[in-house]
Design a protein around this motif. Structure first.
Motif, PDB file in Angstrom:
ATOM      1  N   VAL A 189      -1.104  -7.205  -9.012  1.00 57.17           N
ATOM      2  CA  VAL A 189      -0.745  -7.403  -7.612  1.00 57.17           C
ATOM      3  C   VAL A 189       0.278  -6.338  -7.205  1.00 57.17           C
ATOM      4  O   VAL A 189       1.264  -6.119  -7.903  1.00 57.17           O
ATOM      5  CB  VAL A 189      -0.161  -8.818  -7.369  1.00 57.17           C
ATOM      6  CG1 VAL A 189       0.078  -9.033  -5.884  1.00 57.17           C
ATOM      7  CG2 VAL A 189      -1.081  -9.887  -7.917  1.00 57.17           C
ATOM      8  N   PHE A 190      -0.005  -5.681  -6.111  1.00 54.15           N
ATOM      9  CA  PHE A 190       0.899  -4.670  -5.575  1.00 54.15           C
ATOM     10  C   PHE A 190       1.448  -5.215  -4.262  1.00 54.15           C
ATOM     11  O   PHE A 190       0.727  -5.357  -3.289  1.00 54.15           O
ATOM     12  CB  PHE A 190       0.101  -3.377  -5.340  1.00 54.15           C
ATOM     13  CG  PHE A 190       0.935  -2.201  -4.913  1.00 54.15           C
ATOM     14  CD1 PHE A 190       1.429  -1.311  -5.852  1.00 54.15           C
ATOM     15  CD2 PHE A 190       1.197  -1.967  -3.575  1.00 54.15           C
ATOM     16  CE1 PHE A 190       2.181  -0.200  -5.461  1.00 54.15           C
ATOM     17  CE2 PHE A 190       1.955  -0.866  -3.173  1.00 54.15           C
ATOM     18  CZ  PHE A 190       2.448   0.012  -4.122  1.00 54.15           C
ATOM     19  N   ILE A 191       2.739  -5.570  -4.266  1.00 53.06           N
ATOM     20  CA  ILE A 191       3.323  -6.185  -3.062  1.00 53.06           C
ATOM     21  C   ILE A 191       4.341  -5.254  -2.432  1.00 53.06           C
ATOM     22  O   ILE A 191       5.282  -4.824  -3.091  1.00 53.06           O
ATOM     23  CB  ILE A 191       4.093  -7.473  -3.411  1.00 53.06           C
ATOM     24  CG1 ILE A 191       3.222  -8.435  -4.180  1.00 53.06           C
ATOM     25  CG2 ILE A 191       4.628  -8.130  -2.162  1.00 53.06           C
ATOM     26  CD1 ILE A 191       3.956  -9.713  -4.503  1.00 53.06           C
ATOM     27  N   SER A 192       4.162  -4.990  -1.156  1.00 55.25           N
ATOM     28  CA  SER A 192       5.230  -4.278  -0.466  1.00 55.25           C
ATOM     29  C   SER A 192       6.063  -5.314   0.263  1.00 55.25           C
ATOM     30  O   SER A 192       5.530  -6.284   0.787  1.00 55.25           O
ATOM     31  CB  SER A 192       4.656  -3.268   0.527  1.00 55.25           C
ATOM     32  OG  SER A 192       4.775  -3.758   1.843  1.00 55.25           O
ATOM     33  N   SER A 193       7.343  -5.120   0.256  1.00 51.85           N
ATOM     34  CA  SER A 193       8.188  -6.124   0.896  1.00 51.85           C
ATOM     35  C   SER A 193       9.605  -5.613   1.043  1.00 51.85           C
ATOM     36  O   SER A 193      10.007  -4.651   0.413  1.00 51.85           O
ATOM     37  CB  SER A 193       8.207  -7.387   0.038  1.00 51.85           C
ATOM     38  OG  SER A 193       8.922  -8.401   0.693  1.00 51.85           O
ATOM     39  N   HIS A 194      10.353  -6.250   1.932  1.00 52.82           N
ATOM     40  CA  HIS A 194      11.792  -6.073   1.857  1.00 52.82           C
ATOM     41  C   HIS A 194      12.464  -7.431   1.700  1.00 52.82           C
ATOM     42  O   HIS A 194      13.663  -7.549   1.876  1.00 52.82           O
ATOM     43  CB  HIS A 194      12.339  -5.277   3.045  1.00 52.82           C
ATOM     44  CG  HIS A 194      11.888  -5.784   4.370  1.00 52.82           C
ATOM     45  ND1 HIS A 194      11.331  -4.980   5.319  1.00 52.82           N
ATOM     46  CD2 HIS A 194      11.874  -7.009   4.872  1.00 52.82           C
ATOM     47  CE1 HIS A 194      11.012  -5.708   6.363  1.00 52.82           C
ATOM     48  NE2 HIS A 194      11.328  -6.938   6.106  1.00 52.82           N
TER      49      HIS A 194
ATOM     50  N   SER B  59      14.471 -11.667  -2.284  1.00 54.70           N
ATOM     51  CA  SER B  59      14.450 -12.856  -3.133  1.00 54.70           C
ATOM     52  C   SER B  59      13.048 -13.105  -3.678  1.00 54.70           C
ATOM     53  O   SER B  59      12.869 -13.503  -4.817  1.00 54.70           O
ATOM     54  CB  SER B  59      14.942 -14.073  -2.351  1.00 54.70           C
ATOM     55  OG  SER B  59      14.038 -14.329  -1.301  1.00 54.70           O
ATOM     56  N   ASP B  60      12.042 -12.830  -2.845  1.00 60.36           N
ATOM     57  CA  ASP B  60      10.659 -12.984  -3.313  1.00 60.36           C
ATOM     58  C   ASP B  60      10.372 -12.040  -4.453  1.00 60.36           C
ATOM     59  O   ASP B  60       9.851 -12.421  -5.497  1.00 60.36           O
ATOM     60  CB  ASP B  60       9.670 -12.643  -2.190  1.00 60.36           C
ATOM     61  CG  ASP B  60       9.665 -13.703  -1.122  1.00 60.36           C
ATOM     62  OD1 ASP B  60      10.150 -14.813  -1.412  1.00 60.36           O
ATOM     63  OD2 ASP B  60       9.194 -13.410  -0.014  1.00 60.36           O
ATOM     64  N   ILE B  61      10.711 -10.784  -4.215  1.00 60.62           N
ATOM     65  CA  ILE B  61      10.416  -9.754  -5.211  1.00 60.62           C
ATOM     66  C   ILE B  61      11.101 -10.102  -6.520  1.00 60.62           C
ATOM     67  O   ILE B  61      10.509 -10.029  -7.593  1.00 60.62           O
ATOM     68  CB  ILE B  61      10.907  -8.381  -4.691  1.00 60.62           C
ATOM     69  CG1 ILE B  61      10.120  -7.983  -3.444  1.00 60.62           C
ATOM     70  CG2 ILE B  61      10.809  -7.329  -5.758  1.00 60.62           C
ATOM     71  CD1 ILE B  61       8.676  -7.650  -3.680  1.00 60.62           C
TER      72      ILE B  61
ATOM     73  N   ILE C 254       9.148 -12.899  -8.149  1.00 65.10           N
ATOM     74  CA  ILE C 254       7.731 -12.740  -8.462  1.00 65.10           C
ATOM     75  C   ILE C 254       7.441 -11.553  -9.374  1.00 65.10           C
ATOM     76  O   ILE C 254       6.564 -11.619 -10.220  1.00 65.10           O
ATOM     77  CB  ILE C 254       6.907 -12.523  -7.151  1.00 65.10           C
ATOM     78  CG1 ILE C 254       7.103 -13.678  -6.179  1.00 65.10           C
ATOM     79  CG2 ILE C 254       5.442 -12.393  -7.459  1.00 65.10           C
ATOM     80  CD1 ILE C 254       6.416 -13.433  -4.838  1.00 65.10           C
ATOM     81  N   CYS C 255       8.173 -10.465  -9.181  1.00 69.73           N
ATOM     82  CA  CYS C 255       7.679  -9.191  -9.717  1.00 69.73           C
ATOM     83  C   CYS C 255       8.127  -8.903 -11.140  1.00 69.73           C
ATOM     84  O   CYS C 255       9.200  -9.314 -11.577  1.00 69.73           O
ATOM     85  CB  CYS C 255       8.136  -8.049  -8.824  1.00 69.73           C
ATOM     86  SG  CYS C 255       7.351  -8.138  -7.230  1.00 69.73           S
ATOM     87  N   ASP C 256       7.278  -8.161 -11.846  1.00 70.82           N
ATOM     88  CA  ASP C 256       7.624  -7.684 -13.175  1.00 70.82           C
ATOM     89  C   ASP C 256       8.356  -6.353 -13.074  1.00 70.82           C
ATOM     90  O   ASP C 256       9.366  -6.131 -13.713  1.00 70.82           O
ATOM     91  CB  ASP C 256       6.351  -7.487 -14.006  1.00 70.82           C
ATOM     92  CG  ASP C 256       5.521  -8.748 -14.054  1.00 70.82           C
ATOM     93  OD1 ASP C 256       6.089  -9.805 -14.366  1.00 70.82           O
ATOM     94  OD2 ASP C 256       4.318  -8.683 -13.749  1.00 70.82           O
TER      95      ASP C 256
ATOM     96  N   ARG D  38      22.354  -8.273  -9.074  1.00 68.71           N
ATOM     97  CA  ARG D  38      21.413  -8.811  -8.103  1.00 68.71           C
ATOM     98  C   ARG D  38      20.586  -7.674  -7.519  1.00 68.71           C
ATOM     99  O   ARG D  38      21.074  -6.574  -7.315  1.00 68.71           O
ATOM    100  CB  ARG D  38      22.154  -9.552  -6.987  1.00 68.71           C
ATOM    101  CG  ARG D  38      22.728 -10.874  -7.470  1.00 68.71           C
ATOM    102  CD  ARG D  38      23.385 -11.597  -6.349  1.00 68.71           C
ATOM    103  NE  ARG D  38      24.172 -10.663  -5.531  1.00 68.71           N
ATOM    104  CZ  ARG D  38      24.516 -10.883  -4.285  1.00 68.71           C
ATOM    105  NH1 ARG D  38      24.151 -12.003  -3.695  1.00 68.71           N
ATOM    106  NH2 ARG D  38      25.225 -10.005  -3.613  1.00 68.71           N
ATOM    107  N   LEU D  39      19.304  -7.979  -7.240  1.00 68.77           N
ATOM    108  CA  LEU D  39      18.408  -6.981  -6.688  1.00 68.77           C
ATOM    109  C   LEU D  39      18.980  -6.453  -5.368  1.00 68.77           C
ATOM    110  O   LEU D  39      18.870  -5.285  -5.045  1.00 68.77           O
ATOM    111  CB  LEU D  39      17.020  -7.606  -6.482  1.00 68.77           C
ATOM    112  CG  LEU D  39      15.932  -6.677  -5.985  1.00 68.77           C
ATOM    113  CD1 LEU D  39      15.788  -5.469  -6.884  1.00 68.77           C
ATOM    114  CD2 LEU D  39      14.610  -7.420  -5.888  1.00 68.77           C
TER     115      LEU D  39
END
Ligand SMILES: Nc1ncnc2c1ncn2[C@@H]1O[C@H](COP(=O)(O)OP(=O)(O)O)[C@@H](O)[C@H]1O
Ligand SMILES: [Mg+2]
Lengths: 324, 262
Positions: free
Chosen positions: A188-193, A196-198, A201-203, A291-292
């Motif tokens: 899954v390739f997610i673009s976002s700003h 907290s989601d990223i 969810i993301c590796d 924190r991210l």
């Protein structure tokens, strides 16, 4: 590990008004591994959507190369194995959710009403599937969008700001659906700003700013090296003032209890040793991940763009070491 | 093929729900229905006046619908980003263009059929003695449909590189020139007294702009005495001409759209 997406020096130049060219995407080197959830982070206008459009073959790069599932983006064979949920999608409003699914399925050459129903069920739209999409809430529209992105059981899914503009409940629903994709082994390739989601969810992530990658690597590596929290009891006043004189970290002390927040740049062992030899009782040592949000803000500050290139190389090395 | 049909079907579904088009269609139908009423003002209430007026209404309304329908079709898909979902699927751009085009002319056919039916119903009531002519008159709207299919292809071609409003004037202009002035440009291009440059330019316009005028067969239809000579062959030739021009227009549209960034 095989790469689902790879770009080398990918650049997209647009002519701005007045004839000046701007690199909306500049010298982008991305590596997305098969089976991972990859976060593509960046502020508005950073070039995320442009990059995704290139990877889908909707627009063409000005320079550099991109490959998706080992082939050219835009290759029809690739399109059979990927799917895409655009940013702020709009659907033909006269259609019902079910009609939309049937339409999109037919574009894959799939005629399978049962599959459409099953996917609508999966995104919890069974009860609303015969209502026109014009009556759907934003969250419902996004769910029907995710359902259509599963029609061809894709190996790779592109999601452009999938949680943008959703209320908290819809947000969680969408996030949970994306987490299920990982369990199914999809890339899954997610673009976002939405940090907290990223973060949840993301590796791995890449942070892009003004068309350039300023960070890329696994979240564990990128966010490591924050600080360590040390808590000690039975600390004498003199010991506390010795430590305070040492400096380089923040601490609070009252009635024998000391709480220190020690950045990784300071030798933590030395401080712990000092506490122990001073007869204090060290009750906890907790590494705190950065924190991210901090990483993001730090990365997209204007002056960091150039510096980021160096940082990016460094991080990538760390990443490789971790994998070995 | 299935992909083209699916896209065409969706395009029809959208087109017949577009309010602007429905309003234009309604105005057309309204004029057709009140046509006999307007006629009582004129001295000669006859078959010819009614028919030529009605065919004129059908032509004008259809041309406006064809243009308004087609010029927004691709730009709307881009603006609403629905095109990304389509082109990220195994759909080739030429399939998208063809699907849109066939959808457009299918919707156009439906709307023109509705107008024709309205006209024939009125005709049936107010011209009882000429009812047997309806079958013959129906050839008029049919040839207009061929004409509009050609117009839609031209508008579709323009829509791959100009904005909708500009396209409206462009397609409308081409239609006007092709309807009214084609013969003029032909005469100029064949006049040996004029400088070569003028002749050449007129020749280019005459050749490139489709001859829309030839599809208007109102004259033979309203004068029952005149027959179209070799009618079948004439229609086959017209259809062949239209198909040739449509094919060329769509091929250019695909070539332009293939390179275009959306
Ligand atoms: N077709 C275009 N022509 C000129 N500039 C464009 C075009 N498309 C996007 N841009 C510009 O490129 C930049 C990046 O846009 P985009 O990729 O949409 O950013 P993001 O998705 O990260 O918010 C923006 O400044 C935008 O204005
Ligand atoms: Mg974007």
């Amino acid at each position: 590990m095989s790469l689902a997406i790879e770009t080398k020096n990918l650049t997209k130049t647009y002519k701005a008004r007045g004839g000046k060219s701007i690199n909306v995407v500049n010298d982008l080197d991305l590596q997305v591994k098969s089976g991972e959830i990859f976060g593509f982070l960046g502020p508005n206008g950073a070039g995320k959507t442009t990059t995704i459009k290139i990877l889908l073959g909707i627009i063409y790069p000005s320079a550099g190369t991109a490959s998706v599932l080992g082939r050219d983006p835009g290759d029809t064979e690739v399109h059979k194995r990927i799917s895409y949920l655009p940013e702020k999608p709009y659907y033909y409003e006269h259609m019902t959710g079910r009609e939309l699914m049937l339409y999109y399925a037919s574009l894959f050459g799939i005629r399978d009403a049962a599959l459409c129903d099953k996917l609508l069920e999966r995104v919890n739209l069974s009860n609303d599937k015969n209502r026109p999409i014009s009556q759907y809430s934003k969250g419902m529209q996004q769910r029907v969008g995710l359902a259509q992105s599963l029609l061809n059981n894709p190996e790779l899914i592109f999601l452009d700001e999938p949680t943008g503009g959703l209320d908290p409940i819809a947000h969680i629903e969408v996030r949970d659906l994306i987490l299920q994709f990982r369990e199914e082994g999809k890339t899954v390739f997610i673009s976002s700003h939405e940090l907290s989601d990223i973060e949840r969810i993301c590796d791995r992530v890449a942070i892009i700013n003004k068309g350039e990658i300023v960070q890329q690597g696994s979240l564990d590596v990128l966010l490591a090296g924050g600080s360590t929290e040390v808590r000690a009891e039975s600390v004498s006043d003199s010991l506390a003032s010795t430590l305070r004189e040492k400096g380089g970290f923040t601490m609070s002390y009252s009635s024998g209890v000391l709480l220190a927040e020690i950045p990784d740049t300071v030798n933590q062992n030395e401080i712990i040793d000092t506490l122990r030899s001073g007869k204090a009782n060290v009750v906890s040592v907790i590494p705190r991940r950065r924190r991210l949000e901090d990483l993001f803000i730090e990365s997209v500050k204007d002056d960091n763009v150039a510096k980021g290139r160096k940082l990016f190389n460094m991080v990538d090395k760390g990443d490789q070491e971790e994998k070995v | 093929m299935n992909v083209i049909l699916s896209i065409a079907k969706t395009t029809v579904g959208e087109a017949i729900r577009r309010r602007v088009l429905l309003v234009i269609l309604l105005i057309g139908v309204l004029f057709l229905v009140i046509a006999p009423g307007l006629q009582t003002l004129s001295a000669r209430q006859n078959f010819a006046v009614l028919t030529s007026f009605a065919l004129g209404i059908i032509q004008l309304t259809s041309a406006v619908i064809a243009i308004v329908l087609t010029v927004y079709m691709i730009p709307n898909e881009i603006e609403r980003r629905t095109i990304y979902t389509i082109l990220s699927k195994p759909v080739q751009r030429w399939q998208f263009i063809l699907g849109k085009y066939f959808g457009a002319i299918a919707a156009l056919a439906m709307m023109m059929a509705l107008m024709s039916v309205a006209f024939f119903a009125v005709f049936y009531i107010v011209q009882p003695e000429a009812r047997s002519q309806i079958g013959n008159i129906a050839k008029g709207p049919m040839m207009f449909f061929v004409q509009m299919s050609l117009l839609a292809a031209v508008a579709m071609l323009f829509s791959t590189f100009v904005a909708p409003i500009v396209n409206m004037f462009l397609s409308g202009g081409v239609y006007l020139v092709g309807t009214l002035f084609n013969a003029v440009f032909q005469t100029i291009s064949e006049n040996d007294q004029l400088p070569g440059l003028v002749k050449g330019a007129a020749g280019v316009i005459y050749t490139v702009v489709p001859n829309f005028g030839q599809f208007n067969i109102s004259n033979p239809l309203i004068n029952p005495g005149t027959e179209i000579k070799g009618e079948t062959l004439f229609f086959v030739q017209l259809a062949g001409y239209a198909i040739l021009y449509i094919t060329v227009a769509l091929i250019i549209a695909v070539i332009v759209f293939d390179r275009r960034e959306v």
